[in-house]
Design a protein around this motif. Sequence first.
Motif, mmCIF file in Angstrom:
data_model
loop_
_atom_site.group_PDB
_atom_site.id
_atom_site.type_symbol
_atom_site.label_atom_id
_atom_site.label_comp_id
_atom_site.label_asym_id
_atom_site.label_seq_id
_atom_site.Cartn_x
_atom_site.Cartn_y
_atom_site.Cartn_z
ATOM 1 N N LEU A 113 0.841 -1.208 0.000
ATOM 2 C CA LEU A 113 0.000 0.000 0.000
ATOM 3 C C LEU A 113 0.873 1.253 0.000
ATOM 4 O O LEU A 113 0.490 2.282 -0.546
ATOM 5 C CB LEU A 113 -0.919 0.014 1.224
ATOM 6 C CG LEU A 113 -2.042 -1.024 1.267
ATOM 7 C CD1 LEU A 113 -2.794 -0.918 2.599
ATOM 8 C CD2 LEU A 113 -3.010 -0.837 0.104
ATOM 9 N N PHE A 135 -7.377 -5.332 -0.699
ATOM 10 C CA PHE A 135 -7.426 -4.910 -2.101
ATOM 11 C C PHE A 135 -8.798 -5.094 -2.741
ATOM 12 O O PHE A 135 -9.064 -4.521 -3.801
ATOM 13 C CB PHE A 135 -6.380 -5.680 -2.907
ATOM 14 C CG PHE A 135 -4.980 -5.458 -2.417
ATOM 15 C CD1 PHE A 135 -4.364 -4.224 -2.560
ATOM 16 C CD2 PHE A 135 -4.282 -6.471 -1.792
ATOM 17 C CE1 PHE A 135 -3.067 -4.009 -2.106
ATOM 18 C CE2 PHE A 135 -2.982 -6.279 -1.331
ATOM 19 C CZ PHE A 135 -2.378 -5.030 -1.488
ATOM 20 N N GLY A 176 -12.289 -3.009 -1.459
ATOM 21 C CA GLY A 176 -10.994 -2.902 -0.817
ATOM 22 C C GLY A 176 -11.057 -1.912 0.336
ATOM 23 O O GLY A 176 -11.476 -0.776 0.171
#
Length: 451
Positions: A44, A185, A192
């Motif tokens: 991320l 996700f 997500g």
Amino acid sequence: MRRPLRFHPTRDDREIARLAVPAFLALVAEPLFLLGDAAVIGHLGTPELAGLGIAATVLQTLVGLCVFLAYGTTAGVARQLGAGRRGAALGQGIDGLWLAVAIGVPVTALGIALTGPLVAAFGAGAGVSEPAVDYLRVALLGVTPLLLMLAATGVLRGLQDTRTPMYVAIAGNVANLGLNVVLVFGAGPVPGLGIVGSALGSVLAQLASAAVLIAVVTRAARREGTSLVPRRRGILAAGRAGVPLLIRTLTLRASLLVTTYAVVAASTSAAEESVPIAAHQLALTIWGFLAFALDAIAIAAQAITGRYLGAGDADATRTVTARMVRWGVVSGIATGLGLAAVSPWLGHLFTPDTAVRDALVPVLLVAALAQPVAGVVFVLDGVLIGAGDGPYLAWAGLAVLAGYAPVVLLTGWAGAALPWLWVVFGALFMGGRYVTLTRRAAGDRWLVTGA
């Protein structure tokens, strides 16, 4: 009167292996919860990974302080088992489960209410603090299941069963990783959720794991005719017995906390604040992974030491202790060499950030050098816990913390590079524990026999 359990090298090596190998797989599976989270969250972004580092430190501290639910229960149950009192052993285990609930519920409520201040205490910037708060607020819902897992695992270890916790830990980690990928996700109709999804996936996996372990313990208690009703006297006794181990664990967690605080303090002068914090988080997570692996022999030490002393055989206890220390040395050398060999590539598993990967390598080399000492420390820690020598462990922990904390904080405030902070960690923290534990084990005051 029961016959003493005499030590036999070949037989007891097999028993150490029988207990330690499944315990190794179970203990390695525990930090994989965070390793899985780190591997997913690292993709991320670096601020999210650094935020996980702070949130994980808080969460591990809250849960780690209650590790006496496993360790104290293992020692007590093993002593009763060695004395031939299986029903009483399971009674102590049930008391431990209720104590886990009594601690977990208020800790969860208080932790959620204080999530913001807990994260802010580390002094990180908003880019790191915001994802830390988001993750921690959800992850705290797993505190009570985690404490129940500790207590139930302690019962089974005391009964010389390390296989069941292993199976549950492996299944829980597979579920955790799958849930993390889907919830972070998104997949199909599931949106997500980012870093919050990682925390939620872990909580769901922890709930399922706790349910299975509780079912196994309660079924064994019913077979022995042991009551499942909470007993106020038993719960209070379990709580009092756990106080020294709580203090001992508090000193260990405080040492890790001040290390992280020192890293944050040293990072304020860096061009990119989140890089050393993220690298430290990865190094600490890998250290925890290896620490739990070395602790497998300590788990065997807790169970075997308690059983031998419960059966009244102090001589065999000392002999098997020396045997397990040798196991610890060999295991520490093996993990140290392995960590040094893979250190240039480990960072690639967790983050695409080249700066974080480069900062991680020298820290892992320092950690590798400390592994043989760690092997001895964890084994002797397990032996003394199994012997019920909690008060000494508490005082020794306070002494080590008093010597370590000022030095590592001063090193951090001086702006030292991350590898030097880890040198201080290995030399003073692990070295101090080595000295206090080896000196105690050389004496006889911890060899107290009987149920």
